[in-house]
Design a protein around this motif. Structure first.
Motif, PDB file in Angstrom:
ATOM      1  N   VAL A   1       0.839  -1.217  -0.383  1.00 35.94           N
ATOM      2  CA  VAL A   1       0.086   0.150   0.245  1.00 35.94           C
ATOM      3  C   VAL A   1       0.726   1.494  -0.293  1.00 35.94           C
ATOM      4  CG1 VAL A   1       0.015   0.465   2.631  1.00 35.94           C
ATOM      5  CG2 VAL A   1      -1.801   1.541   1.306  1.00 35.94           C
ATOM      6  N   PRO A   2       0.782   2.133  -1.089  1.00 43.57           N
ATOM      7  CA  PRO A   2       1.345   3.517  -0.667  1.00 43.57           C
ATOM      8  C   PRO A   2       1.036   4.006   0.888  1.00 43.57           C
ATOM      9  CG  PRO A   2       0.207   3.295  -2.450  1.00 43.57           C
ATOM     10  CD  PRO A   2      -0.397   2.296  -1.918  1.00 43.57           C
ATOM     11  N   ILE A   3       3.189   4.676   0.695  1.00 37.37           N
ATOM     12  CA  ILE A   3       2.673   5.167   2.195  1.00 37.37           C
ATOM     13  C   ILE A   3       3.099   6.621   1.978  1.00 37.37           C
ATOM     14  CG2 ILE A   3       3.215   5.305   4.451  1.00 37.37           C
ATOM     15  CD1 ILE A   3       4.125   2.229   4.283  1.00 37.37           C
ATOM     16  N   ILE A   4       2.499   7.834   2.711  1.00 38.54           N
ATOM     17  CA  ILE A   4       2.750   9.213   2.382  1.00 38.54           C
ATOM     18  C   ILE A   4       3.044   9.483   3.517  1.00 38.54           C
ATOM     19  CG2 ILE A   4       2.471  11.412   1.750  1.00 38.54           C
ATOM     20  CD1 ILE A   4       0.655  10.705  -0.499  1.00 38.54           C
ATOM     21  N   VAL A   5       4.357  10.309   4.348  1.00 36.43           N
ATOM     22  CA  VAL A   5       4.507   9.895   5.279  1.00 36.43           C
ATOM     23  C   VAL A   5       4.706  11.895   4.885  1.00 36.43           C
ATOM     24  CG1 VAL A   5       6.660  10.840   7.465  1.00 36.43           C
ATOM     25  CG2 VAL A   5       6.807   8.445   5.803  1.00 36.43           C
ATOM     26  N   ILE A   6       3.854  12.078   6.691  1.00 37.28           N
ATOM     27  CA  ILE A   6       3.691  13.676   6.597  1.00 37.28           C
ATOM     28  C   ILE A   6       4.143  14.357   8.225  1.00 37.28           C
ATOM     29  CG2 ILE A   6       1.381  15.646   7.548  1.00 37.28           C
ATOM     30  CD1 ILE A   6      -0.086  13.703   5.811  1.00 37.28           C
ATOM     31  N   SER A   7       5.575  14.489   8.294  1.00 35.81           N
ATOM     32  CA  SER A   7       5.858  14.496  10.061  1.00 35.81           C
ATOM     33  C   SER A   7       6.964  15.631   9.966  1.00 35.81           C
ATOM     34  CB  SER A   7       6.970  13.517   9.688  1.00 35.81           C
ATOM     35  OG  SER A   7       8.112  13.589  11.263  1.00 35.81           O
ATOM     36  N   ALA A   8       6.930  16.020  10.630  1.00 38.84           N
ATOM     37  CA  ALA A   8       7.903  17.593  11.147  1.00 38.84           C
ATOM     38  C   ALA A   8       9.439  17.745  10.929  1.00 38.84           C
ATOM     39  CB  ALA A   8       7.636  18.037  12.810  1.00 38.84           C
ATOM     40  N   ARG A   9       9.577  16.170  11.176  1.00 40.85           N
ATOM     41  CA  ARG A   9      10.920  16.253  10.727  1.00 40.85           C
ATOM     42  C   ARG A   9      11.806  16.160   9.266  1.00 40.85           C
ATOM     43  NH1 ARG A   9      11.056   9.942  12.875  1.00 40.85           N
ATOM     44  NH2 ARG A   9       9.758   9.689  15.355  1.00 40.85           N
TER      45      ARG A   9
ATOM     46  N   ASP B   1      16.230  11.458   8.087  1.00 43.29           N
ATOM     47  CA  ASP B   1      14.851  10.952   8.348  1.00 43.29           C
ATOM     48  C   ASP B   1      14.260  10.901   7.339  1.00 43.29           C
ATOM     49  OD1 ASP B   1      15.172  11.338  11.263  1.00 43.29           O
ATOM     50  OD2 ASP B   1      14.986  13.664  11.002  1.00 43.29           O
ATOM     51  N   LYS B   2      14.216  11.567   5.890  1.00 47.30           N
ATOM     52  CA  LYS B   2      13.916  11.366   4.455  1.00 47.30           C
ATOM     53  C   LYS B   2      14.139  10.310   4.377  1.00 47.30           C
ATOM     54  CE  LYS B   2      12.419  16.376   3.621  1.00 47.30           C
ATOM     55  NZ  LYS B   2      12.726  17.479   3.326  1.00 47.30           N
TER      56      LYS B   2
ATOM     57  N   ALA C   1       8.366   3.746   2.471  1.00 46.51           N
ATOM     58  CA  ALA C   1       7.678   4.714   2.140  1.00 46.51           C
ATOM     59  C   ALA C   1       7.588   5.661   0.699  1.00 46.51           C
ATOM     60  CB  ALA C   1       7.775   6.130   2.895  1.00 46.51           C
ATOM     61  N   ASP C   2       6.003   5.699   0.560  1.00 46.36           N
ATOM     62  CA  ASP C   2       6.628   6.179  -0.972  1.00 46.36           C
ATOM     63  C   ASP C   2       6.706   8.226  -1.258  1.00 46.36           C
ATOM     64  OD1 ASP C   2       5.092   3.837  -2.769  1.00 46.36           O
ATOM     65  OD2 ASP C   2       4.464   4.118  -1.045  1.00 46.36           O
ATOM     66  N   ASP C   3       6.259   8.633  -1.009  1.00 44.03           N
ATOM     67  CA  ASP C   3       6.100  10.134  -0.559  1.00 44.03           C
ATOM     68  C   ASP C   3       6.571  10.494   1.055  1.00 44.03           C
ATOM     69  OD1 ASP C   3       6.728  12.509  -1.837  1.00 44.03           O
ATOM     70  OD2 ASP C   3       4.716  12.714  -2.603  1.00 44.03           O
ATOM     71  N   TYR C   4       6.869  11.985   0.718  1.00 44.14           N
ATOM     72  CA  TYR C   4       7.634  12.576   2.150  1.00 44.14           C
ATOM     73  C   TYR C   4       6.876  13.744   2.441  1.00 44.14           C
ATOM     74  CZ  TYR C   4       9.770  13.626   6.139  1.00 44.14           C
ATOM     75  OH  TYR C   4      10.252  13.358   8.207  1.00 44.14           O
ATOM     76  N   LEU C   5       6.076  14.356   2.718  1.00 47.99           N
ATOM     77  CA  LEU C   5       5.376  15.988   2.835  1.00 47.99           C
ATOM     78  C   LEU C   5       5.725  16.149   4.470  1.00 47.99           C
ATOM     79  CD1 LEU C   5       3.993  17.587   1.879  1.00 47.99           C
ATOM     80  CD2 LEU C   5       1.833  16.859   2.529  1.00 47.99           C
ATOM     81  N   THR C   6       6.083  17.563   4.212  1.00 47.67           N
ATOM     82  CA  THR C   6       7.301  17.825   5.744  1.00 47.67           C
ATOM     83  C   THR C   6       5.980  19.322   6.435  1.00 47.67           C
ATOM     84  OG1 THR C   6       9.283  17.891   5.227  1.00 47.67           O
ATOM     85  CG2 THR C   6       8.934  19.163   6.794  1.00 47.67           C
TER      86      THR C   6
ATOM     87  N   VAL D   1      -2.811  22.318   2.494  1.00 49.66           N
ATOM     88  CA  VAL D   1      -3.834  21.618   1.643  1.00 49.66           C
ATOM     89  C   VAL D   1      -3.462  21.292   0.582  1.00 49.66           C
ATOM     90  CG1 VAL D   1      -6.142  21.595   1.414  1.00 49.66           C
ATOM     91  CG2 VAL D   1      -5.321  22.165   3.654  1.00 49.66           C
ATOM     92  N   GLU D   2      -3.313  22.281  -0.304  1.00 50.99           N
ATOM     93  CA  GLU D   2      -3.330  21.956  -2.260  1.00 50.99           C
ATOM     94  C   GLU D   2      -1.606  21.133  -2.330  1.00 50.99           C
ATOM     95  OE1 GLU D   2      -3.448  25.056  -0.464  1.00 50.99           O
ATOM     96  OE2 GLU D   2      -5.400  25.781  -1.327  1.00 50.99           O
ATOM     97  N   GLU D   3      -0.354  21.331  -1.209  1.00 48.07           N
ATOM     98  CA  GLU D   3       0.211  20.589  -2.039  1.00 48.07           C
ATOM     99  C   GLU D   3      -0.162  18.668  -1.362  1.00 48.07           C
ATOM    100  OE1 GLU D   3       4.928  20.247   0.065  1.00 48.07           O
ATOM    101  OE2 GLU D   3       3.924  20.864   0.774  1.00 48.07           O
ATOM    102  N   LEU D   4      -1.225  18.750  -0.119  1.00 47.36           N
ATOM    103  CA  LEU D   4      -1.475  17.520   0.628  1.00 47.36           C
ATOM    104  C   LEU D   4      -2.439  16.704  -1.050  1.00 47.36           C
ATOM    105  CD1 LEU D   4      -2.318  14.870   2.776  1.00 47.36           C
ATOM    106  CD2 LEU D   4      -3.654  16.362   3.250  1.00 47.36           C
ATOM    107  N   LEU D   5      -3.047  17.823  -1.392  1.00 52.33           N
ATOM    108  CA  LEU D   5      -4.214  16.258  -2.190  1.00 52.33           C
ATOM    109  C   LEU D   5      -3.238  16.417  -4.006  1.00 52.33           C
ATOM    110  CD1 LEU D   5      -6.967  19.291  -2.115  1.00 52.33           C
ATOM    111  CD2 LEU D   5      -7.068  16.793  -1.433  1.00 52.33           C
TER     112      LEU D   5
END
Length: 237
Positions: free
Chosen positions: A75-83, A88-89, A97-102, A107-111
């Motif tokens: 299953v695709p995993i998108i990390v959303i983290s303050a690290r 860490d990435k 993980a498939d992607d990393y969002l800091t 909201v636009e970037e998440l979508l």
């Protein structure tokens, strides 16, 4: 493709509410977990299409959650983290993980990240990644003949450039770390090959991209690795 079901793994209430409100507004289905143990259980019981995962969980580190889920699921995993450190990435991406969002994120970037991942799922479910011909914009890869084309012109690639191109194509939309790429292409001595990877990637881009300053196909994640971008419609010359 119907709206996806998202597993949201986040222990911070304001961030969790922001994510779930965004998903609800855009008609995504979702389930929620507030710690790592619950996340693994929800992943196993609900079989979500995508997991949005915080790393700083109260019981199990998010990287360990990735490893546990990867032991039985792709299953695709998108990390959303303050690290935000590259290490860490890289640890999260290397764990699967498939992607990393800091954090903080828009909201636009998440979508946008969800749309990219959804396109990957569509390709996987249609079986395009297993077919003999890969097509992305003007790029075509004929796996059977071992040739790549840009428009109607055959690309003159070295064997390593071709392997790099195929690896990126087979993981389109996914960030591939330097370690993953070099181990896939050169073997286990990846630490000595990062410099070579940059050189080969530079020569590949010269043959693939119209403008080095505005890449269409290969996106660099500085200090981390590379990603092939999905082009929905071929750009007109």
């Amino acid at each position: 493709m119907s709206k996806l079901q998202i597993l949201v793994v986040e222990d911070d209430t304001p961030v969790r509410n922001l994510i779930t409100t965004t998903l609800k507004t855009h008609n995504y289905r979702f389930v929620v977990a507030t710690n790592g143990t619950e996340a693994v259980m929800e992943a196993a019981s609900h079989n979500p299409d995508i997991i949005l995962l915080d790393l700083g969980l109260p019981d199990i580190d998010g990287v360990e959650v990735i490893r546990r889920v990867r032991s039985w699921s792709h299953v695709p995993i998108i990390v959303i983290s303050a690290r935000s450190e590259d290490t860490d990435k890289i640890d999260a991406l290397d764990a699967g993980a498939d992607d990393y969002l800091t954090k903080p994120f828009s909201v636009e970037e998440l979508l946008a990240r969800l749309r990219v991942t959804q396109r990957r799922l569509i390709l996987m479910q249609s079986g395009n990644h297993l077919q003999a011909m890969f097509v992305n914009g003007h790029l075509r890869i004929d796996y059977a003949s071992g040739c790549a084309y840009l428009g109607e012109e055959e690309m003159h690639l070295t064997p390593i450039e071709y392997r790099l191109l195929c690896l990126l194509a087979q993981n389109i939309g996914k960030v591939l770390t330097h370690k993953f790429i070099t181990q896939s292409v050169w073997g286990n001595s990846w630490g000595n090959e990062v410099g070579s990877l940059r050189v080969y990637m530079a020569t590949l881009r010269k043959k693939l991209e119209k403008s080095a300053g505005s890449p269409q196909y290969i996106q660099t994640h500085v200090g981390i690795g590379y990603r092939m971008l999905k082009i929905d419609n071929p750009l007109k010359d």
